[in-house]
Design a protein around this motif. Structure first.
Motif, PDB file in Angstrom:
ATOM      1  N   SER A 181     -11.536  -0.526   5.228  1.00 23.24           N
ATOM      2  CA  SER A 181     -10.271  -0.066   4.639  1.00 23.24           C
ATOM      3  C   SER A 181      -9.425  -1.287   4.291  1.00 23.24           C
ATOM      4  CB  SER A 181      -9.508   0.805   5.640  1.00 23.24           C
ATOM      5  OG  SER A 181     -10.324   1.853   6.103  1.00 23.24           O
ATOM      6  N   GLN A 182      -8.632  -1.156   3.226  1.00 22.46           N
ATOM      7  CA  GLN A 182      -7.863  -2.325   2.767  1.00 22.46           C
ATOM      8  C   GLN A 182      -6.792  -2.734   3.786  1.00 22.46           C
ATOM      9  OE1 GLN A 182      -6.352  -1.800  -1.251  1.00 22.46           O
ATOM     10  NE2 GLN A 182      -4.736  -3.278  -0.803  1.00 22.46           N
TER      11      GLN A 182
ATOM     12  N   VAL B  51       0.812  -1.212   0.000  1.00 15.30           N
ATOM     13  CA  VAL B  51       0.000   0.000   0.000  1.00 15.30           C
ATOM     14  C   VAL B  51       0.851   1.271   0.000  1.00 15.30           C
ATOM     15  CG1 VAL B  51      -2.115  -0.963   0.988  1.00 15.30           C
ATOM     16  CG2 VAL B  51      -0.283  -0.201   2.511  1.00 15.30           C
TER      17      VAL B  51
ATOM     18  N   ARG C 251      -7.099   2.715   0.838  1.00 15.15           N
ATOM     19  CA  ARG C 251      -6.163   1.574   0.776  1.00 15.15           C
ATOM     20  C   ARG C 251      -5.390   1.469   2.086  1.00 15.15           C
ATOM     21  NH1 ARG C 251      -2.344   1.866  -4.074  1.00 15.15           N
ATOM     22  NH2 ARG C 251      -1.693  -0.009  -3.033  1.00 15.15           N
TER      23      ARG C 251
ATOM     24  N   GLU D  88      -7.251   7.900  -0.865  1.00 12.49           N
ATOM     25  CA  GLU D  88      -6.465   6.655  -0.970  1.00 12.49           C
ATOM     26  C   GLU D  88      -5.809   6.331   0.370  1.00 12.49           C
ATOM     27  OE1 GLU D  88      -4.542   5.005  -4.004  1.00 12.49           O
ATOM     28  OE2 GLU D  88      -6.634   5.117  -4.682  1.00 12.49           O
TER      29      GLU D  88
END
Ligand SMILES: Cc1cc2nc3c(=O)[nH]c(=O)nc-3n(C[C@H](O)[C@H](O)[C@H](O)COP(=O)(O)OP(=O)(O)OC[C@H]3O[C@@H](n4cnc5c(N)ncnc54)[C@H](O)[C@@H]3O)c2cc1C
Lengths: 260, 326
Positions: free
Chosen positions: B285-286, A259, B265, B208
């Motif tokens: 959320s990732q 990420v 992310r 993001e």
């Protein structure tokens, strides 16, 4: 206006909880206590209304006799007197029993408004306020952020928080009950003078038996077991020397989670 | 008649509340495990369409009530309608979503009927025929198994996210029109206008990366630590409620049930304990990183990576490290 503010004593935010040997409550040995967070906001709203319209603020609490301490704090902040329903048996732990003793204690108080917090930080049932309104046969509104009272006209407007950052105005006739949300407006500190005066203010102590709840009364809800769930942790926990764990984290974010 | 389970399904006239569908999943599980029959219950005005929609799930029937007084929510008519239904049908359980609307209404219903209400449950346990409900207590740091000591019906609200709506079993149910008499209801509390303070808000839902800060930051002066970190990773800043209540950030940056819902992310939760009202706004959320000094903070139950330590030390070190490599 005569305003009743319900406040509860709860274990403080910093508490490290340990379950007591009966598995139904926490071990209170190393715990300190404070006013339940949103109740403090309810008190602030009550004090502001009194400043504006005159009248009296009465604080009502159900709890261990030790709760006298948080009541004194409320009196130091500006409340006029207190009613403490002393629950020495720790029996009054369900919304219906709480509602019952609180409504009986308020029977002869000619109040215009009852304020409470939205929910307690220990049991967190978020019920007692609304149960109390039903038992007092008055309308209520929950999760309130702002009050515009018109005591002359015997009504008020209250701004209710809703999901996703929206709010809604409600209009209620008095007497009414509002449960106040934390963060409604900054809470005042007790002044030195307030603290001195509070010592002399009246706190009336009542027993559950005087309010229609005998020792044999059974709460409608009972905690059969209180426990910690350790296996629940999902996070991979990094601990140790700061430089090293920061390094590990960044590597994981780049290589594992991808990420960064 | 004790073998019935009712699930009250909330809606806004057009759509069914997602948490109500999760509650229906719980209803299906309980029906299967206890051999009770499951019914969905819809209150509103012109809700036959929604009832037909619900009839596509495995339930015994969908019971709906059309009444002009139920078009817009008032606790007065909602309570009266439900007490009439519960008094004649006496199901064993009435399951509801733990929504703002139901926490405004259900305790009143519970007190009026003298029937117990267990709020904000996350699960149930069934052992030797005894049903107990699981809910969090003490700032979500402890779990409690709660037993009901009063006669049925038992009223129960379920916390959002406790079940997956995808798990709903499909079926084909009959739809039943059930009338109630609301002529005696007096509406004392009048609903006025709705205000959307967040109208011109920063939209965090597209971000993001989000660096979110909680009460653990302690002072406004410390907010620079967060700004520096957010700068380096090019993130939006979000916050838990107390930070916004203290005016350290504007209200439109609040994340959670009464704020925004986000799914970036990367979500860094710094000095945030992980109360459910916060978690519902960020749990999808990732990748979630939590920095917290309390090993038992519930945020570690949703985070992907956790750093146990003092944010005053960790955050500057992390910012420095990231500055080197990004
Ligand atoms: C109806 C309702 C709606 C709500 N809506 C929302 C919402 O939309 N969003 C929201 O966020 N909340 C909401 N809340 C409030 C919610 O219940 C919590 O009170 C809130 O999320 C707590 O915020 P926090 O985690 O920042 O604070 P706390 O719970 O006080 O946690 C602070 C954390 O910081 C840690 N910490 C302290 N010092 C340090 C340090 N030096 N280093 C590292 N860590 C440290 C502590 O261990 C603790 O875990 C709502 C509540 C209600 C009743």
């Amino acid at each position: 206006m005569r305003i009743v503010v319900c406040i509860k004593e709860v274990s403080s935010r910093e508490s490290r909880y340990e379950v007591a040997s009966d598995e139904a409550w926490i071990n209170e040995a190393n715990i300190s206590f404070e006013i339940n967070e949103c109740d403090e906001y309810a008190l602030e709203e009550g004090l502001k209304l009194k400043e504006h319209f005159g009248g009296e603020v009465v604080v009502l609490s159900v709890g261990d006799p030790r709760a006298e301490k948080v009541m004194r704090k409320a009196l130091a902040m500006g409340a006029d007197r207190g009613i403490l329903i002393a629950d020495e048996r720790r029996q009054l732990t369900s919304p219906h029993l709480l509602g019952k003793v609180m409504s009986s204690a308020l029977k002869d108080e000619e109040f215009d408004l009852v304020l409470t917090g939205t929910q307690s930080d220990d049991l967190s049932y978020a019920q007692t306020a609304v149960v109390l309104a039903e038992l007092l046969s008055i309308p209520h509104a929950t999760i309130i952020m702002k009050i515009e009272a018109e005591p002359e006209a015997k009504r008020l407007r209250a701004l209710r928080e809703m999901e996703s950052g929206r709010f809604q105005w409600l209009e209620l006739p008095l007497p009414a009950l509002l449960s106040i949300q934390a963060g409604s407006s900054p809470v005042r500190y007790a002044s030195l003078k307030g603290i001195m005066q509070a010592r002399k203010k009246e706190i009336r102590t009542l027993k559950p038996e005087e309010l229609g709840v005998e020792a044999t009364a059974v709460p409608e809800l009972e905690v059969v077991r209180l426990y910690q769930k350790k296996e629940e942790r999902k996070a991979e926990l990094l601990e140790g020397e700061t430089g090293a764990i920061v390094e590990q984290l960044v590597e994981k974010l780049q290589k594992e989670a991808k990420v960064l | 008649m004790k073998e019935l389970i009712y699930v009250l399904v909330d809606h806004n006239g057009e759509n069914i509340n997602p948490t109500s569908l999760e509650t229906l999943v719980l209803g299906q599980e309980l029906a299967e495990k206890t051999g009770r029959r499951l019914h969905a219950l819809l209150l509103g005005c012109n809700v036959r369409n929604l009832a037909e929609q619900l009839a596509g799930y495995e339930v015994d029937s969908v019971i709906y009530t059309d009444n002009a007084l139920l078009e817009d929510y008032t606790f007065e008519s909602q309570c009266e309608a439900l007490s009439q239904i519960l008094k004649t049908e006496t199901p064993a359980l009435l399951l509801m979503a733990h929504s703002y609307q139901n926490i405004d209404m259900a305790p009143r219903l519970s007190a009026r009927l003298g029937k117990a209400l267990v709020t904000d449950c996350v699960d149930f346990k069934l052992s030797e025929g005894e049903l107990v409900f699981v809910r969090k207590m003490f700032r979500a740091k402890l779990y409690a198994d709660v037993r009901v000591r009063s006669e049925p019906p038992w009223l129960v609200t379920l916390q959002a996210g406790s079940r997956f709506a995808d798990a709903l079993v499909k079926g084909s149910a009959k739809v039943i029109d059930r009338q109630v008499d609301l002529s005696s209801v007096e509406i004392k509390r009048v609903t006025g206008e709705t205000v959307d303070f967040a109208k011109d808000r920063v939209d965090l839902s597209q971000a993001e990366t989000i660096v979110a800060v909680g009460r653990g930051i302690k002072k406004q002066e410390n907010m620079d630590l967060i700004r520096d970190l957010a700068d380096v990773v090019n993130a939006e800043i979000g916050a838990s409620r107390p930070v916004v209540d203290n005016d350290w950030l504007s209200r439109d940056r609040q994340i959670g049930s009464s704020g925004q819902t986000v799914s970036p992310r990367l979500y860094l939760a710094i000095g945030i304990s992980g109360a459910i009202q916060h978690v519902v706004g960020m749990k999808s959320s990732q990748c979630i990183v939590a920095i917290n000094s309390d090993r038992n903070a519930p945020i570690f139950n949703v985070a992907t990576y956790g750093i146990l330590g003092d944010l005053q030390e960790i955050v500057p070190a992390l910012t420095k490290k990231l500055r080197e490599i990004l």
